[in-house]
Design an enzyme around this catalytic site. Sequence first.
Site, mmCIF file in Angstrom:
data_model
loop_
_atom_site.group_PDB
_atom_site.id
_atom_site.type_symbol
_atom_site.label_atom_id
_atom_site.label_comp_id
_atom_site.label_asym_id
_atom_site.label_seq_id
_atom_site.Cartn_x
_atom_site.Cartn_y
_atom_site.Cartn_z
ATOM 1 N N PHE A 91 -0.841 -5.714 12.534
ATOM 2 C CA PHE A 91 -2.168 -5.426 13.081
ATOM 3 C C PHE A 91 -1.986 -4.904 14.500
ATOM 4 C CE2 PHE A 91 -5.904 -7.092 10.644
ATOM 5 C CZ PHE A 91 -5.232 -7.323 9.457
ATOM 6 N N LYS B 263 3.058 2.343 17.332
ATOM 7 C CA LYS B 263 3.457 0.942 17.112
ATOM 8 C C LYS B 263 4.116 0.795 15.738
ATOM 9 C CE LYS B 263 1.702 -3.819 17.073
ATOM 10 N NZ LYS B 263 0.637 -4.743 17.429
ATOM 11 N N LYS C 51 2.177 -32.176 35.028
ATOM 12 C CA LYS C 51 1.033 -31.359 35.453
ATOM 13 C C LYS C 51 1.273 -30.805 36.866
ATOM 14 C CE LYS C 51 -3.852 -31.499 36.264
ATOM 15 N NZ LYS C 51 -4.905 -32.316 36.795
ATOM 16 N N PRO D 12 9.526 -13.849 21.165
ATOM 17 C CA PRO D 12 10.095 -13.111 20.041
ATOM 18 C C PRO D 12 9.074 -12.121 19.478
ATOM 19 C CG PRO D 12 9.869 -15.467 19.519
ATOM 20 C CD PRO D 12 9.470 -15.293 20.943
ATOM 21 N N ASP D 13 9.543 -10.928 19.131
ATOM 22 C CA ASP D 13 8.670 -9.918 18.523
ATOM 23 C C ASP D 13 8.760 -10.121 17.012
ATOM 24 O OD1 ASP D 13 7.472 -7.660 17.454
ATOM 25 O OD2 ASP D 13 8.112 -6.390 19.129
ATOM 26 N N ASN E 112 -5.262 -16.094 24.247
ATOM 27 C CA ASN E 112 -6.020 -14.845 24.169
ATOM 28 C C ASN E 112 -7.286 -15.088 23.349
ATOM 29 O OD1 ASN E 112 -5.431 -14.180 21.273
ATOM 30 N ND2 ASN E 112 -3.336 -14.161 22.053
#
Length: 398
Positions: free
Chosen positions: A323, A337, A286, A303-304, A208
């Site tokens: 965050f 959240k 690959k 995993p959270d 990300n």
Amino acid sequence: MLSSKRILLIIGGGIAAYKSLDLIRRLRERGAAVTPVLTRAAEEFVTPLSVSALASEKVYGDLFDLTAEAEMGHIQLSRSADLIVVAPATADLMGKMAGGLANDLASTLLMATDTPVLCAPAMNVRMWEHPATRRNLKQLQADGVCFVGPNEGDMACGEYGPGRMSEPLEIVAAVEAQFAAGPLVGKRVLVTSGPTHEPIDPVRYIANRSSGAQGSAVAQALAELGAEVIFVTGPADVPPPSGVQVVPVETAQQMSDAVDAALPVDAGVFAAAVADWRVASASDKKLKKSRDGLPVLEFAENPDILKRVSRMENGRPPLVVGFAAETDDVIEHATAKRLRKGCDWIVANDVSPATGIMGGSENAVILISDSGAEEWPRMGKAEVARRLASRIADALAG
Ligand SMILES: Cc1cc2nc3c(=O)[nH]c(=O)nc-3n(C[C@H](O)[C@H](O)[C@H](O)COP(=O)(O)O)c2cc1C
């Protein structure tokens, strides 16, 4: 910066002992006086003569040395320092310290002291990852011993991984942090930062756009207030701050494991942008273009970390800060959240491309706690970090 500080430097019997010669120089350059103690094994790696010449002090080594005992008894030696630094802290020395053994001068000094102790571990990656070393590390952290490193990298034994002793200047920064005055002195804080990389195959991954800039600034601000900071970072664009213990990871699972290894802490700040999903079965070869069509990737949930730590029955940090990067209805989503995860605070921000926040130098955050949502004006990420660190210091003091 270290003028008039007395450091008792215990050098263990590892290949990294050579770096301790440079460490002595660096400490003395900053005004510290260094009293060196060599273990028997350390003398196989560096000579007492070079250590003594660099420290301009007598080298201690033998518990039953009558002359040394007459000059300065071992109990007095252990207490006359402002800080004891163990570098390299070998697996053997860490085991002795964790087990309370006192069968040579170094281990006896460590048992007989009430002076703060900072260890710079150095060992082969297998030794570092061995369950016995993991247990010893946890025990020593619970006993209040501080750590700097080890770093990940190529090792003298030809292997690669965590176990390399921190560089002398990193150890110096950790020494200086020990003497830092600030409201977070004596507090241990975990900060996660950066993106995670989830492999598709050995050359491709899902990532990300997190740069790690905000997490890095938070870690630095906490260290500047005197906290011992464990900085668990994914592959970020910005370098880690100095004066913190850096634990580099790649995947969400590795980050989760590193978080567990860092506990117990007084506060955890979870600023990393952890991938929610990973490729269920990443290929170890690959993937090739094929005439049979496009590859189909199946995902599995990662995993959270924030939720797991927030809901821990044993060992939950007294303050857990998450965050939330949102692109719409920021306050509403971030408030939900906070409740879903069970953390104490959420630092929410709007990362829609138009804000220029992700990857930029500024941030506009909303601090959400049980007393509601508090909007902070847009400011530099370092300023956001300083404000947050100061709020954390207030919360831990209260
Ligand atoms: C060439 C060589 C290099 C070594 N390097 C390390 C090392 O980096 N870390 C470590 O924990 N042990 C290392 N060892 C093993 C230690 O020397 C051994 O466990 C010793 O008993 C440690 O003594 P100490 O408690 O005085 O540090 C090494 C041994 C050899 C022969």
